[in-house]
Design an enzyme around this catalytic site. Structure first.
Site, PDB file in Angstrom:
ATOM      1  N   HIS A  60       0.840  -1.187   0.000  1.00 48.78           N
ATOM      2  CA  HIS A  60       0.000   0.000   0.000  1.00 48.78           C
ATOM      3  C   HIS A  60       0.881   1.246   0.000  1.00 48.78           C
ATOM      4  CE1 HIS A  60      -3.683  -2.264   1.886  1.00 48.78           C
ATOM      5  NE2 HIS A  60      -3.217  -2.827   0.782  1.00 48.78           N
ATOM      6  N   GLU A  62       1.339   3.720   2.107  1.00 46.49           N
ATOM      7  CA  GLU A  62       2.093   4.041   3.310  1.00 46.49           C
ATOM      8  C   GLU A  62       3.392   3.246   3.383  1.00 46.49           C
ATOM      9  OE1 GLU A  62      -2.341   4.076   4.545  1.00 46.49           O
ATOM     10  OE2 GLU A  62      -1.064   3.148   3.033  1.00 46.49           O
ATOM     11  N   SER A 178     -15.887  11.764 -38.052  1.00 47.66           N
ATOM     12  CA  SER A 178     -15.742  12.284 -36.692  1.00 47.66           C
ATOM     13  C   SER A 178     -14.298  12.577 -36.310  1.00 47.66           C
ATOM     14  CB  SER A 178     -16.327  11.283 -35.686  1.00 47.66           C
ATOM     15  OG  SER A 178     -15.656  10.035 -35.774  1.00 47.66           O
ATOM     16  N   THR A 206     -19.300   2.618 -32.781  1.00 45.24           N
ATOM     17  CA  THR A 206     -18.030   3.332 -32.656  1.00 45.24           C
ATOM     18  C   THR A 206     -16.895   2.497 -33.215  1.00 45.24           C
ATOM     19  OG1 THR A 206     -18.744   4.615 -30.734  1.00 45.24           O
ATOM     20  CG2 THR A 206     -16.374   4.298 -31.010  1.00 45.24           C
ATOM     21  N   ARG A 217      -2.046   6.084 -24.346  1.00 49.35           N
ATOM     22  CA  ARG A 217      -0.735   6.474 -24.874  1.00 49.35           C
ATOM     23  C   ARG A 217      -0.434   7.900 -24.406  1.00 49.35           C
ATOM     24  NH1 ARG A 217      -3.744   4.393 -28.882  1.00 49.35           N
ATOM     25  NH2 ARG A 217      -3.947   6.362 -30.021  1.00 49.35           N
ATOM     26  N   GLU A 314     -17.340   5.891 -23.537  1.00 47.30           N
ATOM     27  CA  GLU A 314     -16.959   6.905 -24.527  1.00 47.30           C
ATOM     28  C   GLU A 314     -17.928   7.001 -25.696  1.00 47.30           C
ATOM     29  OE1 GLU A 314     -12.943   6.733 -25.921  1.00 47.30           O
ATOM     30  OE2 GLU A 314     -12.214   7.862 -24.194  1.00 47.30           O
ATOM     31  N   GLY A 316     -20.719   5.628 -28.802  1.00 47.95           N
ATOM     32  CA  GLY A 316     -21.344   6.860 -29.284  1.00 47.95           C
ATOM     33  C   GLY A 316     -22.699   7.202 -28.688  1.00 47.95           C
ATOM     34  N   GLY A 321     -27.008   7.448 -24.934  1.00 52.16           N
ATOM     35  CA  GLY A 321     -28.436   7.669 -24.776  1.00 52.16           C
ATOM     36  C   GLY A 321     -29.087   6.602 -23.914  1.00 52.16           C
ATOM     37  N   SER A 322     -28.683   5.354 -24.096  1.00 55.87           N
ATOM     38  CA  SER A 322     -29.217   4.258 -23.279  1.00 55.87           C
ATOM     39  C   SER A 322     -28.837   4.430 -21.819  1.00 55.87           C
ATOM     40  CB  SER A 322     -28.696   2.916 -23.805  1.00 55.87           C
ATOM     41  OG  SER A 322     -29.133   2.684 -25.132  1.00 55.87           O
TER      42      SER A 322
END
Length: 389
Positions: A60, A62, A178, A206, A217, A314, A316, A321-322
């Protein structure tokens, strides 16, 4: 000492906690299902050790900071973004390492809500005679750990929706072109932040139209994949089995998942599995328009079962929308590019059923705006009044 007031000036304490937060940034997407934590050790206003939480099963934050500080930890102060753990898991308790190292005071920003901790770390430190201060830079750390806090409370990850659009809300031209709506600074920002997610999720359209790699990247977005950078799992939502097994999203060594349904053919699913990708069979969900698609709530639940804290959708427009129709979004990144596309046939950033009346619109809050070159990044949180998902 249980206090929100540090003996240092507020500016100095905030500076050191901000450094701890910067360390935690490098654990986002890497440490899940453990929280992404950062720590710094300070001796007479000088940083003598830094650390961030490693992949699950390893040290962890710490312990990493104590290891970095070595003997200089004796009598020093520790700044850590989350309450140190007090239980034996895959690693020993961090409080034991802090006590044994001779740290004189611990400043942590946020109490850990996990049943294994939840104040126990704080109590153990105080019982050992260590001064404890709580709450410095709390707001920023709460935002950074939002995915962990949701995961602890509900068992599901924070759902972030991201899209780049023109000033008139279009994500492509009338022909579907796009590349690129947004500018170079936005591309750099996107690749810098991609390693912080456990998964990046896109729809089949997409993949068919843009054929993205969905790799991180950050050093050179146009270059090869940086093997030293955490790569989030790539997920394609494809209800009917449309994506080609030769798509770039399946290239390289990074894990790829296709979330699909019984509407896809066995032959297609076999082709996807033969190239090393995982087929995730999910139930169907009938939207308000009667179209059957992958149940996105079920997909999010599976991500939680796999210990994910932050997942990025991301697009489309159909996928987003869903998500919005079912009120499944926790946070939104909207990039507005200073262009006007127009065109009736140009796709919108978010489609779906949407609001038929103004009384049904989704209100956005906690608005933050920053510039990315010529673009504007708008961060917001949707306000959902009733659950329909």
């Amino acid at each position: 000492m249980d206090s929100s007031n540090s003996p240092r000036s507020d500016f100095t304490s905030s500076k050191f906690m901000a450094m701890a937060r910067e360390q935690a940034f490098f654990s986002l997407g890497v440490s899940s299902p453990n929280p992404a934590v950062g720590a710094v050790i300070v001796d007479h206003d000088s940083i003598v050790g830094t650390g961030n939480t490693q992949p699950v099963g390893l040290e962890h934050a710490e312990v990493m900071a104590l290891r970095d500080a070595g003997s200089k930890a004796q009598g020093s102060e520790m700044y850590v973004t989350l309450e140190p753990c007090a239980h034996h898991g895959r690693t020993p308790p961090c409080v034991d390492a802090i006590i044994n190292a001779g740290i004189k005071s611990v400043h942590y920003a946020v109490r850990d809500p996990s049943d294994h901790v939840d104040g126990r770390g704080h109590a153990m430190l105080e019982n050992a005679g260590i001064e404890v201060y709580v709450g410095e830079d709390e707001k920023s750390i709460l935002d950074q750990l939002g995915g962990y806090f949701k995961y602890i409370k509900y068992g599901t990850p924070l759902v972030i929706a991201k899209y780049a659009a023109s000033f008139d809300g279009k994500i492509a031209s009338g022909s579907g072109d796009s590349r690129w709506v947004s500018g170079h600074e936005t591309l750099l920002w996107a690749h810098k932040n991609r390693p912080t997610y456990d998964a990046i999720i896109v729809g089949s359209n997409t993949v068919l139209i843009d054929n993205p790699q969905l790799t991180a990247r950050p050093n050179n977005p146009a270059g090869p994949v940086d093997l030293d950078v955490h790569q989030p799992i790539r997920v394609v939502v494809d209800s009917r089995g449309k994506v080609d097994s030769r798509s770039k999203i399946f290239s390289g060594d990074q894990k790829s998942i296709v979330a699909t349904t019984e509407l896809s053919s066995k032959q297609w699913r076999g082709e996807i599995e033969n190239i090393g990708a995982e087929i995730l069979m999910l139930p169907l969900y009938e939207g308000m328009n009667g179209i059957l698609r992958v149940d996105l709530k079920a997909l999010i639940e599976v991500c939680g079962q796999r210990g994910m804290h932050n997942i990025l959708f991301e697009g489309g427009g159909v996928l987003l929308g869903s998500l919005f129709d079912r009120q499944l979004v926790d946070k939104i990144y909207t990039i507005l590019a200073p262009i006007i596309i127009g065109a009736d046939s140009a796709p919108s950033a978010i489609s779906g059923h949407g609001a038929m009346y103004m009384s049904e619109v989704t209100s956005l809050h906690q608005i933050e705006i920053q510039s990315l070159g010529d673009d504007f990044l708008i961060t917001s949180v949707p306000e959902w009044h009733s659950s329909i998902n």
